[in-house]
Design an enzyme around this catalytic site. Structure first.
Site: not given
Length: 343
Positions: A261, A162-164
């Protein structure tokens, strides 16, 4: 939260089946091969050297020794022979395991753990894997502290990211066998990952974005929809419509970097609060509410997979984190009409 056994599909399975005839398909730098009959009798390293000539035989041998190669879902050895028809999985992206990774006492929110799996509820701000200037304080470092035996598993058992600043559910494999099985499930798109996303603008109906994703041609730290990118497909359902924003349920068929996104931006509805792909809402009230969120409004709320040992289909859910819940409540309190739909 709890996990539960799922006996039937609920009608919301968006997972597409891959073409079973496609040999050497790749997902997240993982390579699937079927040994042709003309290589029967060769050692595994010899067969791989012919099947993957882009890498040296010594490098392939090293990957086998690092347990990054499986034959028919079992960890392999260089000297074992192949006879044709075997399924080989090469974790190319995990083969260069950084031996300098150190255990760090970082708290983890664990929803489930047994001898094979760990289900993590990741908070915002936690980087999953060291790199790009984030060499410490990552999920990998935390996992090595929590379960030291993960030092023997490539990338400490991490099979997806997962992104930060994206919150929510991640699965970690505790054994090499479980890791290979989970990678295979990801390739076959039977792992179901569902997200809640608040986007800017009003979406009137459900839809799907089917557009390839690759590096932005100018801004190399960003991703974009590009003609020569990797195939990517995202489904979305409208859950709540507001005056200048929409709450969506997103479901992935693929797992490209920044996929949700980038895809939502591509249809003119970027995630609220996204510092890279977002923008300011033209509605002043919505903009005032969103500015209090220090990250993109994206949460991995549901994860479903087949247990690599028991074969049971398991489902985990994670409630909205406080920052997204607060933002949604602020949006709901604005003067507007809202139409809600069940998840």
């Amino acid at each position: 939260m709890m996990n539960r056994l799922i006996n039937e599909q609920d009608g919301r399975n968006y997972s597409a089946k891959p073409d079973s005839s496609a040999a050497g398909s790749q997902e997240s730098d993982t390579i699937e091969l079927t040994v042709p009959d003309n290589l029967a009798g060769l050692r595994l390293d010899q067969a791989l050297a012919q099947l993957l000539p882009q890498w040296s035989r010594s490098r392939l041998q090293g990957w086998i020794e690092q347990k990054c190669v499986s034959v028919d879902s079992a960890a392999a050895t260089c000297k074992q022979k192949v006879w044709g028809g075997e399924s080989i999985c090469v974790l190319a992206s995990q083969a260069e395991n950084d031996q300098s990774h150190q255990a760090e006492a970082i708290p983890l929110k664990i929803l489930f753990e047994d001898d094979h799996l760990i289900i993590i509820d990741k908070p915002a701000g936690l980087v999953v894997h060291p790199g790009n200037g984030n060499w410490h304080g990552t999920l990998l470092n935390a996992l090595l502290n929590h379960a030291p035996q993960l030092s023997q598993v490539p990338r400490a058992g991490i099979v997806h990211r997962l992104d930060k600043d994206t919150t929510g559910l991640l699965v970690v494999a505790k054994t090499i066998e479980a890791q290979f099985d989970l990678v295979r499930q990801l390739q076959q798109r039977t792992v179901k990952r569902h997200y809640l996303a608040l986007v800017l603008g009003k979406l009137e109906k459900d839809g799907v974005v089917d557009a390839p994703i690759g590096r932005h041609p100018i801004h190399r730290t960003r991703m974009a929809v590009v003609q020569n990118g990797k195939p990517a497909r995202t489904h979305y359902r409208v859950l709540e419509k507001f005056t200048a924003s929409t709450l969506l349920h997103c479901s992935l068929e693929t797992g490209r970097t920044h996929q949700i996104r980038v895809h939502l931006l591509s249809i003119g509805h970027p995630l609220a609060g996204d510092p890279v792909y977002g923008r300011t809402s033209p509605d002043p009230s919505t903009a005032d509410a969103v500015v209090r969120l220090p990250r993109q409004a994206l949460h991995a709320w549901q994860l479903e997979l087949t247990h690599p040992h028991s074969g049971q289909i398991l489902l985990w859910e994670s409630p909205l984190p406080d920052d997204m819940a607060t933002l949604l409540q602020a949006i709901r309190n604005l003067p507007h009409s809202s139409v809600s739909r069940p998840l």
